[in-house]
Design an enzyme around this catalytic site. Sequence first.
Site, PDB file in Angstrom:
ATOM      1  N   ASP A 140       0.828  -1.203   0.000  1.00 27.35           N
ATOM      2  CA  ASP A 140       0.000   0.000   0.000  1.00 27.35           C
ATOM      3  C   ASP A 140       0.867   1.260   0.000  1.00 27.35           C
ATOM      4  OD1 ASP A 140      -2.316   1.411   0.040  1.00 27.35           O
ATOM      5  OD2 ASP A 140      -2.663   1.260   2.183  1.00 27.35           O
ATOM      6  N   CYS A 195     -17.675  -7.378 -15.172  1.00 29.60           N
ATOM      7  CA  CYS A 195     -18.713  -6.490 -14.634  1.00 29.60           C
ATOM      8  C   CYS A 195     -19.959  -6.559 -15.521  1.00 29.60           C
ATOM      9  CB  CYS A 195     -18.211  -5.046 -14.572  1.00 29.60           C
ATOM     10  SG  CYS A 195     -17.067  -4.734 -13.205  1.00 29.60           S
ATOM     11  N   CYS A 201     -22.501  -0.832  -8.124  1.00 30.97           N
ATOM     12  CA  CYS A 201     -21.615   0.017  -7.309  1.00 30.97           C
ATOM     13  C   CYS A 201     -21.826   1.492  -7.634  1.00 30.97           C
ATOM     14  CB  CYS A 201     -20.159  -0.379  -7.517  1.00 30.97           C
ATOM     15  SG  CYS A 201     -19.667  -0.406  -9.250  1.00 30.97           S
ATOM     16  N   CYS A 205     -23.537   4.265  -4.569  1.00 27.11           N
ATOM     17  CA  CYS A 205     -22.607   5.190  -3.895  1.00 27.11           C
ATOM     18  C   CYS A 205     -23.382   6.344  -3.240  1.00 27.11           C
ATOM     19  CB  CYS A 205     -21.590   5.728  -4.902  1.00 27.11           C
ATOM     20  SG  CYS A 205     -20.485   6.909  -4.124  1.00 27.11           S
ATOM     21  N   CYS A 221     -15.655  10.873  -2.414  1.00 26.09           N
ATOM     22  CA  CYS A 221     -15.698   9.518  -1.834  1.00 26.09           C
ATOM     23  C   CYS A 221     -15.564   9.598  -0.307  1.00 26.09           C
ATOM     24  CB  CYS A 221     -14.569   8.687  -2.428  1.00 26.09           C
ATOM     25  SG  CYS A 221     -14.414   7.074  -1.656  1.00 26.09           S
ATOM     26  N   CYS A 248     -15.587   3.565   3.816  1.00 29.16           N
ATOM     27  CA  CYS A 248     -16.896   3.190   3.294  1.00 29.16           C
ATOM     28  C   CYS A 248     -16.706   1.913   2.491  1.00 29.16           C
ATOM     29  CB  CYS A 248     -17.410   4.312   2.398  1.00 29.16           C
ATOM     30  SG  CYS A 248     -18.884   3.918   1.432  1.00 29.16           S
ATOM     31  N   CYS A 251     -19.626   0.245  -2.101  1.00 33.64           N
ATOM     32  CA  CYS A 251     -19.441  -0.225  -3.480  1.00 33.64           C
ATOM     33  C   CYS A 251     -18.804  -1.608  -3.516  1.00 33.64           C
ATOM     34  CB  CYS A 251     -18.657   0.786  -4.321  1.00 33.64           C
ATOM     35  SG  CYS A 251     -17.067   1.262  -3.651  1.00 33.64           S
ATOM     36  N   CYS A 255     -21.401  -5.399  -4.515  1.00 37.13           N
ATOM     37  CA  CYS A 255     -20.830  -6.083  -5.686  1.00 37.13           C
ATOM     38  C   CYS A 255     -21.151  -7.579  -5.641  1.00 37.13           C
ATOM     39  CB  CYS A 255     -19.310  -5.882  -5.729  1.00 37.13           C
ATOM     40  SG  CYS A 255     -18.572  -6.710  -7.148  1.00 37.13           S
TER      41      CYS A 255
HETATM   42  S1  SF4 Z   1     -20.909  -3.906  -8.488  1.00 39.86           S
HETATM   43 FE1  SF4 Z   1     -19.081  -5.154  -8.922  1.00 39.86          FE
HETATM   44  S2  SF4 Z   1     -19.634  -6.336 -10.780  1.00 39.86           S
HETATM   45 FE2  SF4 Z   1     -21.101  -4.672 -10.592  1.00 39.86          FE
HETATM   46  S3  SF4 Z   1     -20.213  -3.057 -11.882  1.00 39.86           S
HETATM   47 FE3  SF4 Z   1     -19.542  -2.677  -9.784  1.00 39.86          FE
HETATM   48  S4  SF4 Z   1     -17.571  -3.658  -9.643  1.00 39.86           S
HETATM   49 FE4  SF4 Z   1     -18.559  -4.501 -11.467  1.00 39.86          FE
HETATM   50  S1  SF4 Z   2     -16.220   3.877  -0.980  1.00 37.03           S
HETATM   51 FE1  SF4 Z   2     -18.328   4.586  -0.663  1.00 37.03          FE
HETATM   52  S2  SF4 Z   2     -18.291   6.767  -1.138  1.00 37.03           S
HETATM   53 FE2  SF4 Z   2     -16.416   5.862  -2.009  1.00 37.03          FE
HETATM   54  S3  SF4 Z   2     -16.958   5.334  -4.084  1.00 37.03           S
HETATM   55 FE3  SF4 Z   2     -17.374   3.494  -2.870  1.00 37.03          FE
HETATM   56  S4  SF4 Z   2     -19.547   3.685  -2.308  1.00 37.03           S
HETATM   57 FE4  SF4 Z   2     -18.870   5.703  -3.004  1.00 37.03          FE
END
Ligand code: SF4
Ligand code: SF4
Length: 359
Positions: A140, A195, A201, A205, A221, A248, A251, A255
């Site tokens: 990281d 995807c 996702c 958000c 974000c 967070c 997303c 998935c």
């Molecule tokens: S939720 Fe997962 S599978 Fe669906 S578009 Fe987003 S990253 Fe791709």
């Molecule tokens: S971490 Fe949360 S705020 Fe950031 S892009 Fe993903 S869903 Fe959106």
Amino acid sequence: MPAITNDLPALAQSIKDWGRELGFQQVGIAGLDLAEHEQHLQRWLDAGYHGEMDYMGAHGSKRSHPEELVPGTLRVVSLRMDYLPGDTQMAQLLGQPEKAYVSRYALGRDYHKLIRKRVQQLAERIQQVIGPFGFRAFVDSAPVLEKAIAEKAGLGWIGKNTLILNRKAGSYFFLAELFVDLPLPEDPPHASEHCGRCSACLDICPTAAFVGPYVLDARRCISYLTIELKGPIPEDLRPLIGNRVFGCDDCQIVCPWNRFARASAEGDFKPRHNLDNAGLAELFRWDETHFLSSTEGSPLRRAGYERWLRNLAVGLGNAPSTIAVLEALQARRDDPSPLVREHVEWALEQHRTRQCSSL
Ligand code: SF4
Ligand code: SF4
């Protein structure tokens, strides 16, 4: 020179086997051509989506040229370690606005130390067999395009949520890299993405942080706002943050590939200090000494005490107007930090406005 360096495919296989023995779930080997990702990064930086994360643009071309960052590098070993600490009731907690939601990767001990040690052990294991060689481990670390490298090493594809996704493991994992000066055979890059027509996702958000598929405006974000951003959180975004006080996961939670995520067996990643089930008001009462002792060796330290209180104040402003919530906010009206005081006043104003409109 030991015979195994004459049999590079066998050495590559051994590195993968040793990596798994050391607790990594997947190991791949990437070459160094990251040109496509370099362009993507430059467009993202030019648009200013990185906000205050100036380190993303620092280091010039070293980020996309591992051989410039560590001269002599010929390959990058990319490693994945799953971190999900068992059944953490993520959706339920997000639905309880008086509780604090801490991103699942941050509930346990800081992963950097553990993973760096394991990557170092892997390098030492290689050294025992082939003798001295050039290497450097990254976990990281700012100047490494870790997701691009992971995709190139075949660990998964970069999803529309900008994270690496794996069909068998979802996305709840840490990535690490071992730069080596060995001409190991490269693994085929993850060629296809899965995807498809999904956009879950992007739709979920809370702050509409995705400009579009594969493009995140970090300035919106919640992970950026609660961890990276040093100053006040923009007022228009505060109500959208809900009870998310450090990072967070929305997303990722939504998935479909995370149905295949497996719990980690690492003790270090287990939740500490009841952080997976704590109330906002309870955490807001922690004094600095308590914060420092409770977050020792934890990723939460990254935000620091002042930003921790700032984030909790936002959560409390979004929480129901209970006595515990209001008392906790009142008790910090005279906090020494102007940043905290301003967020406390904002939070109290949210409660006043809601109470007036319900009359
Ligand atoms: S939720 Fe997962 S599978 Fe669906 S578009 Fe987003 S990253 Fe791709
Ligand atoms: S971490 Fe949360 S705020 Fe950031 S892009 Fe993903 S869903 Fe959106």
